[in-house]
Design a protein around this motif. Structure first.
Motif, short mmCIF file in Angstrom:
data_model
loop_
_atom_site.label_atom_id
_atom_site.label_comp_id
_atom_site.label_asym_id
_atom_site.label_seq_id
_atom_site.Cartn_x
_atom_site.Cartn_y
_atom_site.Cartn_z
N LEU A 191 7.60 -6.77 -6.34
CA LEU A 191 7.01 -5.72 -5.50
C LEU A 191 7.72 -4.39 -5.69
N ILE A 192 9.03 -4.43 -5.89
CA ILE A 192 9.79 -3.21 -6.11
C ILE A 192 9.97 -3.06 -7.61
N PRO A 193 9.26 -2.12 -8.23
CA PRO A 193 9.22 -2.04 -9.69
C PRO A 193 10.47 -1.45 -10.34
N TYR A 194 11.33 -0.81 -9.56
CA TYR A 194 12.49 -0.14 -10.14
C TYR A 194 13.78 -0.80 -9.68
N GLN A 195 14.63 -1.10 -10.62
CA GLN A 195 15.87 -1.81 -10.33
C GLN A 195 16.75 -1.03 -9.35
N TYR A 196 16.80 0.28 -9.47
CA TYR A 196 17.67 1.06 -8.58
C TYR A 196 17.20 1.00 -7.13
N LEU A 197 15.91 0.75 -6.90
CA LEU A 197 15.40 0.59 -5.54
C LEU A 197 15.57 -0.84 -5.03
N ALA A 198 15.78 -1.77 -5.94
CA ALA A 198 15.91 -3.19 -5.59
C ALA A 198 17.37 -3.61 -5.49
N GLN A 199 18.25 -2.67 -5.16
CA GLN A 199 19.68 -2.99 -5.11
C GLN A 199 20.02 -4.01 -4.02
N ASN A 200 19.16 -4.17 -3.02
CA ASN A 200 19.37 -5.17 -1.97
C ASN A 200 18.60 -6.46 -2.22
N GLY A 201 17.85 -6.52 -3.31
CA GLY A 201 17.02 -7.69 -3.63
C GLY A 201 15.59 -7.26 -3.85
N ASN A 202 14.76 -8.22 -4.22
CA ASN A 202 13.37 -7.92 -4.51
C ASN A 202 12.49 -9.07 -4.04
N PHE A 203 11.20 -8.80 -3.97
CA PHE A 203 10.22 -9.75 -3.47
C PHE A 203 9.16 -9.98 -4.54
N ILE A 204 8.58 -11.18 -4.51
CA ILE A 204 7.55 -11.51 -5.48
C ILE A 204 6.58 -12.53 -4.87
N PHE A 205 5.30 -12.36 -5.17
CA PHE A 205 4.29 -13.36 -4.85
C PHE A 205 4.11 -14.20 -6.11
N LEU A 206 4.43 -15.47 -6.05
CA LEU A 206 4.17 -16.37 -7.17
C LEU A 206 2.89 -17.11 -6.87
N SER A 207 1.99 -17.07 -7.84
CA SER A 207 0.66 -17.61 -7.64
C SER A 207 0.27 -18.54 -8.77
N ASP A 208 -0.56 -19.51 -8.46
CA ASP A 208 -1.07 -20.44 -9.48
C ASP A 208 -2.05 -19.75 -10.40
N ASP A 209 -2.60 -18.62 -9.97
CA ASP A 209 -3.52 -17.87 -10.82
C ASP A 209 -3.02 -16.43 -10.87
N ASP A 210 -3.66 -15.60 -11.61
CA ASP A 210 -3.21 -14.21 -11.75
C ASP A 210 -3.97 -13.25 -10.87
N ASP A 211 -4.65 -13.76 -9.86
CA ASP A 211 -5.38 -12.90 -8.95
C ASP A 211 -4.41 -12.16 -8.03
N TYR A 212 -4.91 -11.15 -7.34
CA TYR A 212 -4.10 -10.47 -6.34
C TYR A 212 -3.82 -11.44 -5.20
N PRO A 213 -2.63 -11.35 -4.60
CA PRO A 213 -2.33 -12.21 -3.45
C PRO A 213 -3.31 -11.98 -2.30
N VAL A 214 -3.86 -13.04 -1.79
CA VAL A 214 -4.82 -12.99 -0.69
C VAL A 214 -4.30 -13.88 0.43
N TYR A 215 -4.34 -13.36 1.65
CA TYR A 215 -3.76 -14.05 2.80
C TYR A 215 -4.28 -15.48 2.98
N THR A 216 -5.51 -15.76 2.57
CA THR A 216 -6.05 -17.11 2.75
C THR A 216 -5.34 -18.13 1.85
N ASN A 217 -4.63 -17.64 0.83
CA ASN A 217 -3.90 -18.53 -0.08
C ASN A 217 -2.40 -18.57 0.19
N PHE A 218 -1.91 -17.78 1.17
CA PHE A 218 -0.48 -17.77 1.48
C PHE A 218 -0.01 -19.18 1.85
#
Length: 107
Positions: free
Chosen positions: A58-85
């Protein structure tokens, strides 16, 4: 890598402490089928209105991710949709140490 449980709701906001840093995450689902995220670390904005994409940080730049980063891992390459959370789409936090060695753009 720590999984963060999400509600199956289109819009949600929560506070969570990860790697000793208090984060506030807001997720908004748009009718176009996309999810946007706002990320705050220690009450400071890190990314606002970032488009959530499957299998990309979610945070594309390493200097902004100095506290860590977040990612949606999905079985498909679609955009994350709340019904699949929690099903085919899960939300994770990675510490800077875990990210080290992974490809991120823009040092």
């Amino acid at each position: 890598m720590q999984e963060i449980s999400l509600e199956n709701q289109p819009n949600q906001e929560f506070n969570i402490t990860l790697n000793n840093v208090p984060f506030r995450i807001s997720l908004r689902y748009l009718e176009s089928g996309c999810t946007l995220a706002d990320i705050y670390a220690s009450d400071n904005p890190v990314m606002l209105g970032v488009l959530c994409r499957a299998n990309e940080f979610l945070i594309p730049y390493q200097y902004l991710a100095q506290n860590g980063n977040f990612i949606f891992l999905s079985d498909d390459d679609d955009y994350p949709v709340y019904t699949n959370f929690g099903k085919s789409c899960k939300f994770y936090f990675l510490t800077p140490k875990e990210i080290n060695g992974n490809n991120q753009t823009g040092n």
